[in-house]
Design a protein around this motif. Structure first.
Motif, PDB file in Angstrom:
ATOM      1  N   LEU A 110      14.029  -4.804 -13.501  1.00 34.60           N
ATOM      2  CA  LEU A 110      13.339  -4.343 -14.708  1.00 34.60           C
ATOM      3  C   LEU A 110      14.220  -3.346 -15.462  1.00 34.60           C
ATOM      4  O   LEU A 110      14.875  -2.491 -14.855  1.00 34.60           O
ATOM      5  N   ALA A 111      14.204  -3.428 -16.790  1.00 34.03           N
ATOM      6  CA  ALA A 111      14.948  -2.459 -17.590  1.00 34.03           C
ATOM      7  C   ALA A 111      14.279  -1.101 -17.557  1.00 34.03           C
ATOM      8  O   ALA A 111      14.943  -0.055 -17.488  1.00 34.03           O
ATOM      9  N   SER A 112      12.946  -1.084 -17.614  1.00 37.70           N
ATOM     10  CA  SER A 112      12.205   0.178 -17.578  1.00 37.70           C
ATOM     11  C   SER A 112      10.770  -0.088 -17.167  1.00 37.70           C
ATOM     12  O   SER A 112      10.271  -1.215 -17.255  1.00 37.70           O
ATOM     13  N   LEU A 113      10.099   0.980 -16.744  1.00 36.85           N
ATOM     14  CA  LEU A 113       8.780   0.858 -16.140  1.00 36.85           C
ATOM     15  C   LEU A 113       7.999   2.136 -16.375  1.00 36.85           C
ATOM     16  O   LEU A 113       8.551   3.241 -16.281  1.00 36.85           O
ATOM     17  N   VAL A 114       6.716   1.991 -16.683  1.00 40.12           N
ATOM     18  CA  VAL A 114       5.789   3.130 -16.716  1.00 40.12           C
ATOM     19  C   VAL A 114       4.592   2.757 -15.849  1.00 40.12           C
ATOM     20  O   VAL A 114       3.957   1.727 -16.077  1.00 40.12           O
ATOM     21  N   GLY A 150      -1.204  11.715 -14.277  1.00 43.58           N
ATOM     22  CA  GLY A 150      -0.122  11.502 -15.233  1.00 43.58           C
ATOM     23  C   GLY A 150       0.481  10.119 -15.133  1.00 43.58           C
ATOM     24  O   GLY A 150      -0.234   9.119 -15.018  1.00 43.58           O
ATOM     25  N   CYS A 151       1.805  10.029 -15.147  1.00 45.74           N
ATOM     26  CA  CYS A 151       2.468   8.728 -15.073  1.00 45.74           C
ATOM     27  C   CYS A 151       3.872   8.879 -14.504  1.00 45.74           C
ATOM     28  O   CYS A 151       4.451   9.971 -14.499  1.00 45.74           O
ATOM     29  N   LEU A 152       4.392   7.760 -14.004  1.00 48.16           N
ATOM     30  CA  LEU A 152       5.779   7.671 -13.569  1.00 48.16           C
ATOM     31  C   LEU A 152       6.565   6.896 -14.617  1.00 48.16           C
ATOM     32  O   LEU A 152       6.099   5.861 -15.103  1.00 48.16           O
ATOM     33  N   VAL A 153       7.741   7.382 -14.966  1.00 50.60           N
ATOM     34  CA  VAL A 153       8.623   6.701 -15.912  1.00 50.60           C
ATOM     35  C   VAL A 153       9.936   6.412 -15.200  1.00 50.60           C
ATOM     36  O   VAL A 153      10.544   7.314 -14.610  1.00 50.60           O
ATOM     37  N   ALA A 154      10.363   5.150 -15.245  1.00 51.45           N
ATOM     38  CA  ALA A 154      11.617   4.763 -14.597  1.00 51.45           C
ATOM     39  C   ALA A 154      12.454   3.941 -15.563  1.00 51.45           C
ATOM     40  O   ALA A 154      11.927   3.091 -16.290  1.00 51.45           O
ATOM     41  N   GLU A 155      13.744   4.212 -15.593  1.00 45.85           N
ATOM     42  CA  GLU A 155      14.693   3.444 -16.399  1.00 45.85           C
ATOM     43  C   GLU A 155      15.939   3.197 -15.562  1.00 45.85           C
ATOM     44  O   GLU A 155      16.336   4.048 -14.759  1.00 45.85           O
ATOM     45  N   GLN A 156      16.545   2.034 -15.750  1.00 48.38           N
ATOM     46  CA  GLN A 156      17.774   1.730 -15.023  1.00 48.38           C
ATOM     47  C   GLN A 156      18.814   2.812 -15.315  1.00 48.38           C
ATOM     48  O   GLN A 156      19.075   3.153 -16.460  1.00 48.38           O
ATOM     49  N   THR A 158       0.835  -1.203   0.000  1.00 45.74           N
ATOM     50  CA  THR A 158       0.000   0.000   0.000  1.00 45.74           C
ATOM     51  C   THR A 158       0.871   1.255   0.000  1.00 45.74           C
ATOM     52  O   THR A 158       0.393   2.350   0.282  1.00 45.74           O
ATOM     53  N   GLU A 159       2.139   1.092  -0.336  1.00 42.23           N
ATOM     54  CA  GLU A 159       3.064   2.222  -0.353  1.00 42.23           C
ATOM     55  C   GLU A 159       2.770   3.142  -1.537  1.00 42.23           C
ATOM     56  O   GLU A 159       2.072   2.779  -2.485  1.00 42.23           O
ATOM     57  N   ALA A 160       3.326   4.334  -1.491  1.00 40.68           N
ATOM     58  CA  ALA A 160       3.142   5.302  -2.567  1.00 40.68           C
ATOM     59  C   ALA A 160       3.767   4.782  -3.861  1.00 40.68           C
ATOM     60  O   ALA A 160       4.729   3.997  -3.838  1.00 40.68           O
ATOM     61  N   GLU A 161       3.213   5.246  -4.974  1.00 40.95           N
ATOM     62  CA  GLU A 161       3.647   4.726  -6.281  1.00 40.95           C
ATOM     63  C   GLU A 161       5.149   4.901  -6.547  1.00 40.95           C
ATOM     64  O   GLU A 161       5.782   3.982  -7.092  1.00 40.95           O
ATOM     65  N   PRO A 162       5.774   6.033  -6.177  1.00 37.50           N
ATOM     66  CA  PRO A 162       7.225   6.131  -6.404  1.00 37.50           C
ATOM     67  C   PRO A 162       8.023   5.063  -5.662  1.00 37.50           C
ATOM     68  O   PRO A 162       9.034   4.570  -6.167  1.00 37.50           O
ATOM     69  N   VAL A 163       7.564   4.700  -4.460  1.00 32.63           N
ATOM     70  CA  VAL A 163       8.246   3.654  -3.692  1.00 32.63           C
ATOM     71  C   VAL A 163       8.064   2.301  -4.375  1.00 32.63           C
ATOM     72  O   VAL A 163       9.012   1.505  -4.502  1.00 32.63           O
ATOM     73  N   ILE A 164       6.833   2.030  -4.829  1.00 37.43           N
ATOM     74  CA  ILE A 164       6.581   0.782  -5.558  1.00 37.43           C
ATOM     75  C   ILE A 164       7.427   0.734  -6.822  1.00 37.43           C
ATOM     76  O   ILE A 164       8.001  -0.309  -7.164  1.00 37.43           O
ATOM     77  N   ALA A 165       7.533   1.862  -7.509  1.00 36.14           N
ATOM     78  CA  ALA A 165       8.359   1.916  -8.719  1.00 36.14           C
ATOM     79  C   ALA A 165       9.813   1.593  -8.397  1.00 36.14           C
ATOM     80  O   ALA A 165      10.465   0.823  -9.120  1.00 36.14           O
ATOM     81  N   GLN A 166      10.339   2.177  -7.320  1.00 34.26           N
ATOM     82  CA  GLN A 166      11.722   1.909  -6.921  1.00 34.26           C
ATOM     83  C   GLN A 166      11.935   0.425  -6.640  1.00 34.26           C
ATOM     84  O   GLN A 166      12.944  -0.167  -7.053  1.00 34.26           O
ATOM     85  N   ILE A 222      13.555   8.017 -11.440  1.00 33.48           N
ATOM     86  CA  ILE A 222      12.119   8.017 -11.676  1.00 33.48           C
ATOM     87  C   ILE A 222      11.661   9.441 -11.962  1.00 33.48           C
ATOM     88  O   ILE A 222      12.017  10.379 -11.248  1.00 33.48           O
ATOM     89  N   GLN A 223      10.882   9.582 -13.016  1.00 34.42           N
ATOM     90  CA  GLN A 223      10.384  10.896 -13.413  1.00 34.42           C
ATOM     91  C   GLN A 223       8.862  10.865 -13.469  1.00 34.42           C
ATOM     92  O   GLN A 223       8.281   9.934 -14.033  1.00 34.42           O
ATOM     93  N   GLN A 224       8.197  11.870 -12.904  1.00 34.06           N
ATOM     94  CA  GLN A 224       6.736  11.960 -13.002  1.00 34.06           C
ATOM     95  C   GLN A 224       6.369  12.937 -14.101  1.00 34.06           C
ATOM     96  O   GLN A 224       6.847  14.078 -14.122  1.00 34.06           O
ATOM     97  N   LEU A 225       5.511  12.473 -15.016  1.00 40.63           N
ATOM     98  CA  LEU A 225       5.023  13.315 -16.100  1.00 40.63           C
ATOM     99  C   LEU A 225       3.587  13.710 -15.794  1.00 40.63           C
ATOM    100  O   LEU A 225       2.758  12.859 -15.444  1.00 40.63           O
ATOM    101  N   PRO A 226       3.238  14.981 -15.918  1.00 40.76           N
ATOM    102  CA  PRO A 226       1.872  15.408 -15.611  1.00 40.76           C
ATOM    103  C   PRO A 226       0.891  14.946 -16.675  1.00 40.76           C
ATOM    104  O   PRO A 226       1.263  14.690 -17.825  1.00 40.76           O
TER     105      PRO A 226
END
Length: 300
Positions: A214-218, A225-231, A199-207, A235-239
């Protein structure tokens, strides 16, 4: 002459039966709907149409029944120029999704797999070589997903929706994994081998997902918006693009298909996700899934 295929979608094709109503019913409750419509859907077919409309020569590999629904299921793909030569006809009926949409654009969906359940490893292997970027979802059997991944020659976009059990080695082939916040938590639960969903926040789940390799994640966040993560890139949040939504059905599929199309045309993942967010925003301003997808890119 057929253009070289840039994106191949292996996945589901349905007919959507959509009921429009003031509010969604609760358990055991009957609510009168204002109207209904039959339209093409299925996550695989939706993503194939989106990829084609977003500028990539696209092929769809899947299955429909020998019934009247098959023409509805494939009609808009055919009109848009999606290659359909390897769509199988089966004794199982064409898949159906029963969708309820309320006045706030929230929806609930029940899916009857039908012919989609035949897109197994044997069927995928029999279909032959996979060209371009491969896009997959969770509406076909896991064996079909794995066989398609084994045959992929370029990067794999995995939209594991709905979330089904998939071996770790296959989850980690995704580049990117594209999921919403709920699906991200479920997949983290799979990878952690946990009995409890985070139940953690999305940035923590992404990390934590990225820490599994994972090579990359959206992670799509709807109006946020969305979170974009790449090795190696954090992690970047796009509005999100601010619009008045009337029906969110198929918006996530529009996003995924558009991401694949832009990756196939040379965008990096952040650029592809930015474009896909704009593409998906156009779709929520009209009812239906495929019918709402923009036929022109002039406003993007």
């Amino acid at each position: 002459m057929q253009q070289d295929i840039q994106v191949t979608i292996v996945g589901s094709s349905n007919v959507d039966i959509t009921a429009l109503m003031a509010r969604l019913p609760g358990p055991g409750e009957t609510v009168l709907a204002d109207s209904y419509q039959l339209s093409p859907g299925g996550k695989g077919a939706n993503q194939a149409l989106a990829a084609q409309l977003a500028g990539a020569a696209t092929e769809f590999i899947g299955a429909v029944g020998n019934d009247s629904h098959s023409a509805i299921a494939l009609g808009q793909l055919e009109d848009a120029g999606v290659k359909l030569d390897r769509v199988a006809r089966t004794e199982q009926p064409t898949g159906v999704a029963i969708i309820q949409v309320d006045s706030a654009a929230e929806n609930s969906i029940a899916v009857i797999s039908g012919a989609n359940s035949t897109v197994t490893a044997q069927a995928v292997q029999a279909a032959g070589a996979i060209e371009g970027i491969l896009v997959l979802q969770g509406e076909i059997p896991a064996s079909g997903i794995k066989a398609a991944m084994d045959g992929a020659t370029q990067r794999i976009v995995l939209n594991l929706a709905p979330v089904i059990e998939l071996d770790r080695e296959y989850l980690l082939k995704a580049n990117p994994l594209v999921v919403n916040e709920h699906e991200a938590a479920l997949i983290l639960q799979q990878l952690d081998g946990s009995e409890t969903m985070s139940t953690e926040a999305e940035p923590v789940i992404a990390q934590k997902l990225m820490a599994h390799g994972l090579a990359s994640l959206v992670i799509t966040l709807g109006a946020n918006g969305c979170l974009v993560a790449e090795q190696g890139s954090g992690i970047q949040q796009l509005p999100a693009v601010k619009v008045k939504a009337v029906d969110t059905t198929g918006a996530g599929d529009a996003f995924t298909g558009a991401v694949a199309a832009r990756l196939a045309n040379g965008d990096d993942l952040v650029q592809a996700a930015e474009f896909a967010g704009k593409f998906a925003a156009l779709t929520v301003q009209a009812h239906g899934a495929q019918a709402s997808y923009p036929r022109s890119l002039q406003n993007l």
